[in-house]
Design an enzyme around this catalytic site. Structure first.
Site, PDB file in Angstrom:
ATOM      1  N   SER A   1       0.146   7.615  -9.117  1.00  0.00           N
ATOM      2  CA  SER A   1      -0.768   6.473  -8.995  1.00  0.00           C
ATOM      3  C   SER A   1      -1.524   6.223 -10.294  1.00  0.00           C
ATOM      4  O   SER A   1      -2.028   5.124 -10.509  1.00  0.00           O
ATOM      5  CB  SER A   1      -1.825   6.758  -7.922  1.00  0.00           C
TER       6      SER A   1
ATOM      7  N   HIS B   1       5.842   2.869 -10.071  1.00  0.00           N
ATOM      8  CA  HIS B   1       4.687   2.960  -9.171  1.00  0.00           C
ATOM      9  C   HIS B   1       4.765   1.885  -8.086  1.00  0.00           C
ATOM     10  O   HIS B   1       4.683   0.693  -8.378  1.00  0.00           O
ATOM     11  CB  HIS B   1       3.399   2.833  -9.988  1.00  0.00           C
TER      12      HIS B   1
ATOM     13  N   GLU C   1       5.263  -1.153 -10.576  1.00  0.00           N
ATOM     14  CA  GLU C   1       4.898  -1.072 -11.993  1.00  0.00           C
ATOM     15  C   GLU C   1       5.888  -0.113 -12.667  1.00  0.00           C
ATOM     16  O   GLU C   1       6.119   0.987 -12.158  1.00  0.00           O
ATOM     17  CB  GLU C   1       3.478  -0.520 -12.145  1.00  0.00           C
TER      18      GLU C   1
ATOM     19  N   ASN D   1      -3.981  -0.161 -10.018  1.00  0.00           N
ATOM     20  CA  ASN D   1      -4.998   0.813  -9.585  1.00  0.00           C
ATOM     21  C   ASN D   1      -6.213   0.798 -10.501  1.00  0.00           C
ATOM     22  O   ASN D   1      -7.339   1.010 -10.063  1.00  0.00           O
ATOM     23  CB  ASN D   1      -4.420   2.229  -9.522  1.00  0.00           C
TER      24      ASN D   1
HETATM   25  N1  3HC Z   1      -0.702   1.160   7.582  1.00  0.00           N
HETATM   26  C1  3HC Z   1       0.621   1.224   7.363  1.00  0.00           C
HETATM   27  N2  3HC Z   1       1.438   0.167   7.471  1.00  0.00           N
HETATM   28  C2  3HC Z   1       0.862  -1.002   7.806  1.00  0.00           C
HETATM   29  C3  3HC Z   1      -0.521  -1.147   8.048  1.00  0.00           C
HETATM   30  C4  3HC Z   1      -1.312  -0.001   7.928  1.00  0.00           C
HETATM   31  N3  3HC Z   1      -2.610  -0.051   8.137  1.00  0.00           N
HETATM   32  N4  3HC Z   1      -0.780  -2.437   8.363  1.00  0.00           N
HETATM   33  C5  3HC Z   1       0.395  -3.071   8.337  1.00  0.00           C
HETATM   34  N5  3HC Z   1       1.369  -2.222   8.018  1.00  0.00           N
HETATM   35  C6  3HC Z   1       2.794  -2.497   7.946  1.00  0.00           C
HETATM   36  C7  3HC Z   1       3.277  -2.894   9.336  1.00  0.00           C
HETATM   37  O1  3HC Z   1       3.643  -1.760  10.074  1.00  0.00           O
HETATM   38  C8  3HC Z   1       4.456  -3.742   8.991  1.00  0.00           C
HETATM   39  O2  3HC Z   1       5.571  -2.902   8.722  1.00  0.00           O
HETATM   40  P1  3HC Z   1       7.006  -3.259   9.346  1.00  0.00           P
HETATM   41  O3  3HC Z   1       7.409  -4.559   8.703  1.00  0.00           O
HETATM   42  O4  3HC Z   1       7.850  -2.118   8.987  1.00  0.00           O
HETATM   43  O5  3HC Z   1       6.761  -3.399  10.828  1.00  0.00           O
HETATM   44  C9  3HC Z   1       4.078  -4.393   7.673  1.00  0.00           C
HETATM   45  O6  3HC Z   1       2.996  -3.639   7.134  1.00  0.00           O
HETATM   46  C10 3HC Z   1       3.660  -5.818   7.832  1.00  0.00           C
HETATM   47  O7  3HC Z   1       2.680  -5.833   8.848  1.00  0.00           O
HETATM   48  P2  3HC Z   1       2.188  -7.186   9.490  1.00  0.00           P
HETATM   49  O8  3HC Z   1       3.364  -8.026   9.806  1.00  0.00           O
HETATM   50  O9  3HC Z   1       1.235  -6.850  10.580  1.00  0.00           O
HETATM   51  O10 3HC Z   1       1.556  -7.913   8.249  1.00  0.00           O
HETATM   52  P3  3HC Z   1       0.138  -8.251   7.800  1.00  0.00           P
HETATM   53  O11 3HC Z   1       0.225  -9.680   7.502  1.00  0.00           O
HETATM   54  O12 3HC Z   1      -0.942  -7.754   8.689  1.00  0.00           O
HETATM   55  O13 3HC Z   1       0.068  -7.443   6.403  1.00  0.00           O
HETATM   56  C11 3HC Z   1      -0.234  -5.676   4.913  1.00  0.00           C
HETATM   57  C12 3HC Z   1      -0.115  -6.077   6.373  1.00  0.00           C
HETATM   58  C13 3HC Z   1       1.087  -5.960   4.202  1.00  0.00           C
HETATM   59  C14 3HC Z   1      -0.552  -4.196   4.831  1.00  0.00           C
HETATM   60  C15 3HC Z   1      -1.374  -6.545   4.230  1.00  0.00           C
HETATM   61  O14 3HC Z   1      -2.572  -6.393   4.946  1.00  0.00           O
HETATM   62  C16 3HC Z   1      -1.633  -6.181   2.804  1.00  0.00           C
HETATM   63  O15 3HC Z   1      -0.957  -6.645   1.891  1.00  0.00           O
HETATM   64  N6  3HC Z   1      -2.657  -5.341   2.566  1.00  0.00           N
HETATM   65  C17 3HC Z   1      -3.027  -4.887   1.213  1.00  0.00           C
HETATM   66  C18 3HC Z   1      -2.225  -3.649   0.893  1.00  0.00           C
HETATM   67  C19 3HC Z   1      -2.547  -3.125  -0.481  1.00  0.00           C
HETATM   68  O16 3HC Z   1      -3.494  -3.524  -1.162  1.00  0.00           O
HETATM   69  N7  3HC Z   1      -1.731  -2.155  -0.934  1.00  0.00           N
HETATM   70  C20 3HC Z   1      -1.960  -1.468  -2.185  1.00  0.00           C
HETATM   71  C21 3HC Z   1      -2.799  -0.249  -1.952  1.00  0.00           C
HETATM   72  S1  3HC Z   1      -3.063   0.654  -3.422  1.00  0.00           S
HETATM   73  C22 3HC Z   1      -1.669   1.573  -3.594  1.00  0.00           C
HETATM   74  O17 3HC Z   1      -0.840   1.665  -2.728  1.00  0.00           O
HETATM   75  C23 3HC Z   1      -1.526   2.291  -4.892  1.00  0.00           C
HETATM   76  C24 3HC Z   1      -1.602   3.784  -4.694  1.00  0.00           C
HETATM   77  O18 3HC Z   1      -1.196   4.365  -5.916  1.00  0.00           O
HETATM   78  C25 3HC Z   1      -2.967   4.290  -4.330  1.00  0.00           C
END
Ligand code: 3HC
Length: 415
Positions: A119, A140, A152, A190
């Site tokens: 990350s 990433h 990335e 990040n």
């Molecule tokens: N945990 C895990 N998976 C989740 C989730 C959660 N809380 N919420 C939704 N999902 C999954 C669902 O299970 C679904 O998966 P599937 O297609 O296999 O069934 C998929 O996401 C899409 O879900 P939805 O159709 O319900 O879609 P939404 O429109 O609610 O979107 C989301 C869900 C894609 C998670 C959206 O809210 C989003 O983009 N959130 C922001 C996520 C983000 O910022 N990610 C980056 C985090 S930082 C990182 O990862 C870097 C690391 O290095 C720390």
């Protein structure tokens, strides 16, 4: 380079998502973790993803079955001697990564690319554990890895152009959008996201605004979920480790909020542990508009933290710029350091975090002097975390209101 067989090290949320994407792209995949239970949990998670693809009519049942069958779980290194690529998604601790890469270097074929999904840590340092640093690269992904479009691609100091291009091609095969980022702590997304997450925790610990209010303000701004919901999803411990690293590298701008430390110390690790800021039902994924309960211990944790709300903190309606501007400011720091092409910033934030409006477009919408002046105001009331990038002051003084007016950055965009 054509990839036929890959291995993924680490079967947690990120590793299993990456294995799903690789298998759907047609590769044979070995999924490794240290205990059989972790491997089984990872495979069950991937099965759920494939079931969902069938339910959403993205794949037929036969296609899903055939892709799923390409993944073999292991606790050893079976099959690693035949892979073209490994993506490591193990614990975010440098000692662990160095050990894993040392082992991979011995076992994997000489032509294999060794990628790390770190990350924030140094790709160059991880590469130094191998005798093939030219073939080590950062790839990433973003959580949930099978959904978020961005990867990335980060070259270390010795990574060859051939390896970078192969990683970029692989991203495209996986239907991901690659962005090349020069190596720096936290890379791009990040690095921008953590000042925002951390600041949301500072706001919360000041006691004037609750989690739902903070989260709602971020969603109203254009993020798909609020910072505190995202913290719980990403893992409070993961965020803590990343923030500690960024704070050690960049100093006071990333000073870890005491609440983040408190949550970790009390085992409130978010979704995976049943409670973080919110309460979670194990295995349940809450819908966007579904009501969640707060962690019942949160009030006690907050009461144990000495609150420094800053002299200008007024309460009232929550000002979303308090959490957005640190993210914007960090984007300007990244541009100042030329670690990313200007055109890639908004795209990366959209594909990596789902941000629905351009972050740099704030300069046009609100004006750069608004951003600069507000950061100065916040740095006067809340300290160094808001210290504006000198480049921001320079552009504001030059009356620049649109980043596209700037000469193309020297970093090569892959778009
Ligand atoms: N945990 C895990 N998976 C989740 C989730 C959660 N809380 N919420 C939704 N999902 C999954 C669902 O299970 C679904 O998966 P599937 O297609 O296999 O069934 C998929 O996401 C899409 O879900 P939805 O159709 O319900 O879609 P939404 O429109 O609610 O979107 C989301 C869900 C894609 C998670 C959206 O809210 C989003 O983009 N959130 C922001 C996520 C983000 O910022 N990610 C980056 C985090 S930082 C990182 O990862 C870097 C690391 O290095 C720390």
């Amino acid at each position: 380079m054509k990839f036929y067989k890959a291995a993924v090290v680490g079967a947690g949320a990120m590793g299993s998502g990456i294995a799903q994407v690789l298998s759907q792209a047609g590769l044979q995949v070995v999924l490794k973790d240290i205990e059989a239970g972790y491997v089984e949990k990872g495979l069950a998670n991937i099965k759920r993803m494939y079931d969902s693809r069938v339910k959403k009519e993205v794949l037929t049942q036969a296609e899903a079955d055939s892709h799923f069958a390409k993944i073999k779980g292991t606790t050893g290194f079976d099959g690693f001697d035949e892979v073209d690529l490994v993506i490591e998604a193990a614990l975010e601790q440098i000692e662990v990564k160095l050990k894993v890469f040392q082992e991979l270097d011995k076992i994997c074929p000489a032509h294999a690319i060794l990628a790390t999904n770190t990350s924030a840590l140094s790709v160059s340092e991880i590469a130094s554990a191998t005798k093939r640093p030219d073939k080590v690269v950062g790839m990433h992904f973003f959580n949930p890895a099978h959904v978020m479009k961005l990867v990335e691609v980060i070259p270390g100091v010795k990574t060859s152009e051939e390896t970078v291009n192969a990683a970029i091609d692989l991203c495209r095969t996986m239907q991901k959008n690659p962005v090349k980022v020069e190596e720096c702590p936290g890379f791009l997304v990040n690095r921008l996201l953590f000042p925002y997450l951390n600041e949301a925790l500072y706001v919360l610990q000041e006691g004037k605004h609750g989690p739902e209010e903070i989260d709602k303000a971020a969603v109203d701004f254009g993020l798909p979920m609020g910072p505190l919901t995202l913290l719980d999803m990403t893992g409070v411990d993961v965020c803590f480790h990343v923030n500690q690293f960024l704070s050690a590298q960049y100093g006071l701008r990333f000073k870890t909020s005491p609440l983040l430390q408190k949550l970790v110390d009390n085992g409130f690790l978010g979704q995976k542990s049943g409670a973080g800021i919110y309460q979670h039902t194990p295995g349940k994924i809450y819908g966007k508009d579904e009501k969640r309960e707060l962690n019942p211990s949160l009030a006690k944790l907050l009461s144990e933290i000495k609150i420094d709300s800053g002299s200008s903190s007024k309460g009232g309606v929550f000002d979303v710029y308090r959490i957005i501007l640190p993210m914007f400011n960090e984007a300007v720091y990244a541009l100042q350091e030329k670690v990313v092409a200007v055109n890639d910033v908004d795209m990366a934030m959209a594909d990596g975090t789902g941000l629905k409006r351009g972050l740099l477009s704030l300069a046009k919408e609100k004006s750069l002097s608004f951003c600069y002046d507000r950061l100065i105001e916040y740095s006067n009331s809340h300290g160094e975390r808001f210290h504006p990038a000198w480049y921001l002051g320079k552009l504001a003084n030059a009356q620049i209101h649109d980043f596209s007016e700037l000469a193309p950055a020297p970093v090569a965009s892959v778009h």
